[in-house]
Design an enzyme around this catalytic site. Structure first.
Site, PDB file in Angstrom:
ATOM      1  N   ASP A 354       4.818 101.923 105.741  1.00 35.77           N
ATOM      2  CA  ASP A 354       4.457 103.187 106.374  1.00 35.77           C
ATOM      3  C   ASP A 354       5.667 104.121 106.419  1.00 35.77           C
ATOM      4  O   ASP A 354       6.787 103.690 106.733  1.00 35.77           O
ATOM      5  CB  ASP A 354       3.948 102.901 107.788  1.00 35.77           C
ATOM      6  CG  ASP A 354       3.558 104.152 108.541  1.00 35.77           C
ATOM      7  OD1 ASP A 354       2.596 104.812 108.124  1.00 35.77           O
ATOM      8  OD2 ASP A 354       4.232 104.475 109.536  1.00 35.77           O
ATOM      9  N   GLU A 390       4.499 104.266 101.217  1.00 33.20           N
ATOM     10  CA  GLU A 390       3.949 105.571 101.563  1.00 33.20           C
ATOM     11  C   GLU A 390       5.136 106.525 101.426  1.00 33.20           C
ATOM     12  O   GLU A 390       6.006 106.572 102.294  1.00 33.20           O
ATOM     13  CB  GLU A 390       3.405 105.598 102.987  1.00 33.20           C
ATOM     14  CG  GLU A 390       2.779 106.946 103.339  1.00 33.20           C
ATOM     15  CD  GLU A 390       2.325 107.030 104.792  1.00 33.20           C
ATOM     16  OE1 GLU A 390       1.313 107.701 105.042  1.00 33.20           O
ATOM     17  OE2 GLU A 390       2.987 106.445 105.664  1.00 33.20           O
TER      18      GLU A 390
END
Length: 746
Positions: A354, A390
């Site tokens: 993330d 990401e």
């Protein structure tokens, strides 16, 4: 109690069969106390831990800033925590507060959840400049000693090659909370997710990897608790080694560890990889106004990135209040130890990072040569699993799609935006679409990566579901309690003529066609496709594009499937089978542009054509009103190596795109491209699997739809029975009445 010196490594609480070694890093602490929480009745949970007997062990052994001891007889299930002493001097980044009962950063299991209370904070709510030294033990979480031993049997990692991978992003709780075939006590748990009903569903769909939204122990934000909401997504980690306890049906005193392992083992037996969505960029302790739960009270300046010259505040590129200090060797060690633990002890197959740009910020900029990437590259274990970034954060220069080094794959945000724009009819999108269909070489080839570096997706947990993408122009996040101000406003969505649910059959038919268009584009693109959970059965969140706080029916999958949803499931299943049966859709290298093909004519590995089957010229790519394209994929000698050596030959494929509102006449290419074409897919209304098309023959593609044709090159006798079965399924026209419910046996 007998206290032995113990060892400074490994960090955390490690049970060896006879006792437990405790080790805690803190370079600034002056004194460390280990607290063991007793029981008043077996192992039953009580809400007020302060009322239970406590044993205090002062850690007097210290090696290289690691405080440690060994306690014979301390066994799995033992709850514990720390109180750490040192200066409380926020202006210099030091926030020691022994009134706060602290979690072990290396805890393998965590019991309980925090309760919104003044005692969690080291300042007075009414006067932030004043200290608050209320004891937090009755309102916080506690660490648990776990049993590291587990019967894995003959478990093995499936290890699907990237180009053969089909990822399914899923939420542990939301997948099963309403599933009728799963016992109520297992719904929303690790055991529920690997229940035979779910494994059958995943296998029938055809995915090869499940990407689990955060399963590290996370905190239910106090701000959400005040609103009667909760942190549903879980991007608020506090324990990087502990499976989230609320997803366990096996109790909270370590049972979650064995239950997670059993889930992984079950997925592996089904030949499905388990990828974890991990949040190493920040923690749940927030900014200078956040609670003191663990890292902040153990060694604040080592674990967190502080603002230079203003160390009372946190450097924040995540939008959550803090960022982990990637310049600290101890933070890097924490992350690496965590990754290795989940691979070796928990047997997971990969990670999706993330806000990964934050991990590459050693100073202010995102650095492809940062220490984080260096140690990943050099680690013989972590470098061999799937690593998905990401590739952005919210800091300056944070958008880095295409900017990660070799070994890494990336969520391709440009793919998402391009496919959304093309199918909603934005002008001059053909050139961009061509790049995304062929693996985004413009983003990845210069770094030596292959098409597999592109994780292609159109929807994910963050944003509209696919159903909502074609049903709403605007977000509808009123349930989040922020006056619809939260969530992304630029969604590149189109409601097809009506906002939200409608009885208009023309609008609903168009939405269904747009859904099929997007899914077909996704599955026939080079790279690695990722499906967001429930998109294959039309899951809706009622237009909420930021359902992070909605642990309820807004986010849970509704398994009451009407015929249209079952039809959509069948369509996606057949799309996945089509992709699996043709290596031409999952190439391991970028298209070279040209390959020798019989006679005098040289035909490229890919040919871009106008609807009339003539080759696209340079000027054609930028015509604003052009929304139609035909792509020829050459199956002759696609220069891919099979596992047993030699070149793979595949059939030729013709894919037609029409994003215009009106039907468009196309033509089959000339004879040198193939003399007999059979349609295998139509997202519109013309499908006739019995009809064969000759060179130069015209055909119509409905407005906003796709048609796909196949020219057979591979002799049928060379196909395995499995591939024959796949093609037999695929050749059925879309829309044939379904004879099964996808979560039951046929």
């Amino acid at each position: 109690m007998e206290i032995w010196p113990g060892n400074p490594y490994p960090l955390g609480a490690t049970f060896d069969g006879l006792g437990t070694n405790f080790a805690l890093f803190s370079s600034h602490a002056q004194r460390v106390e280990l607290y063991l929480i007793g029981d008043d009745s077996g192992t039953r949970e009580v809400s007020n831990l302060a009322s239970l007997p406590q044993t205090v062990v002062e850690l007097t052994e210290k090696d290289a800033n690691v405080w440690h001891c060994y306690l014979p007889g301390v066994r799995p299930g033992q709850r514990y925590g720390y109180r750490v002493y040192g200066p409380y001097d926020p202006e210099h980044g030091l926030r020691f507060d022994p009134s706060k009962f602290l979690l072990d950063p290396y805890a393998k299991a965590i019991s309980g959840q925090i309760v919104n209370d003044q005692s969690l904070f080291s300042y007075d709510f009414n006067d932030p400049a004043a200290r608050s030294e209320l004891d937090s033990i009755s309102h916080t979480m506690v660490s648990v000693v776990v049993n590291p031993f587990f019967d894995w049997g003959n478990d093995r990692h499936p290890r699907h090659a990237y180009n053969d991978t089909i990822i399914y992003e899923a939420h542990v709780r939301g997948m099963t909370m309403k599933h009728p075939d799963i016992p109520e006590e297992l719904r929303g748990t690790y055991a529920g997710l690997c229940h035979p009903a779910m494994l059958h569903y995943f296998k029938k769909l055809g995915i090869t990897a499940i990407e689990l939204m955060p399963c590290h122990q996370f905190v239910n934000d106090t701000s959400l608790q005040e609103k009667g909401l909760s942190n549903y997504w879980g991007y608020n980690t506090i324990g990087f080694f502990a499976p989230h306890n609320a997803y366990s049906s096996a109790g909270k005193r370590g049972g979650q560890v064995d239950e997670f392992k059993a889930m992984v083992r079950a997925f592996h037996r089904a030949d499905i990889e388990v990828i974890m969505d991990v949040v190493y960029n920040h923690t749940a302790e927030g900014n200078h106004m956040g609670p003191t739960l663990s890292f902040k009270g153990i060694d604040n300046p080592s674990y967190y990135r502080l603002v230079e010259g203003d160390e009372a505040h946190y450097f924040d590129t995540t939008g959550t209040g803090n960022s982990l200090n990637m310049r600290s060797p101890h933070t890097l060690q924490l992350i690496m130890d965590s990754l290795r633990y989940w691979i070796t002890d928990m047997h997971v197959d990969g990670f999706r990072f993330d806000l990964a740009s934050t991990l590459a910020r050693e100073l202010h900029d995102v650095d492809r040569l940062s220490s984080f990437f260096d140690i990943i590259q050099q680690d013989p274990l972590i470098s061999q699993v799937k690593l998905i970034a990401e590739p952005w954060d919210v800091g300056e220069g944070g958008y880095n799609v295409g900017g990660f080094p070799p070994l890494w794959t990336e969520w391709n945000g440009k793919y998402r935006d391009t496919v959304r724009d093309f199918w909603r009819g934005e002008p001059a999108m053909l050139s961009e679409l061509a790049s995304r269909l062929t693996g985004s070489s413009d983003l990845y080839e210069s770094s030596g990566r292959k098409p597999m570096a592109s994780i292609n997706f159109v929807t994910a947990h963050d944003g509209f579901t696919l159903h909502d993408l074609v049903s709403y122009n605007e977000k509808h996040n009123e349930a989040n309690g922020e006056d619809n101000a939260d969530g992304e406003s630029n969604n590149r969505s189109w409601n097809c003529g009506a906002e939200g649910p409608t009885d208009d059959p023309a609008v609903n038919e168009l939405r269904a066609r747009q859904t099929r268009n997007i899914l077909t584009t996704l599955m026939l693109s080079q790279g690695v496709p990722m499906i967001a959970h429930g998109d294959e059965i039309g899951r809706t969140q009622g237009g909420n594009n930021n359902a992070y706080a909605q642990d309820n029916e807004i986010s849970w999958i509704d398994w009451n499937l009407d015929p249209s949803k079952i039809d959509l499931f069948d369509f996606v299943r057949q799309l996945i089978e089509l992709r699996k049966s043709h290596p031409i859709f999952r190439r391991r290298r970028f298209l070279s542009g040209e390959s020798a093909r019989g006679g005098k004519e040289k035909i490229g590995e890919v040919e871009w054509m106008r609807p009339d089957a003539t080759r696209m010229e340079q000027d054609d790519w930028n015509i604003g009103f052009a929304r139609s394209l035909m792509v020829y994929l050459n199956g002759d000698g696609i220069a891919e190596r099979s596992s047993i050596g030699g070149h793979i030959e595949d059939d030729d494929i013709l894919v037609t795109f029409n994003a215009d509102a009106n039907a468009v006449q196309f033509a089959i290419p000339p004879a040198e491209y193939g003399n007999d074409w059979q349609e295998i897919l139509d997202t519109g209304s013309h499908m006739d699997p019995q009809k064969h098309y000759a060179p130069d023959e015209s055909f119509e593609v409905d407005g906003r739809s796709m048609r796909v044709f196949l020219h057979r090159r591979m002799p049928s006798e060379t196909r395995s029975g499995h591939i024959q079965r796949i093609l037999a399924d695929i050749d059925l026209p879309y829309g044939e009445p379904a004879q099964h419910d996808p979560h039951h046996e046929s």
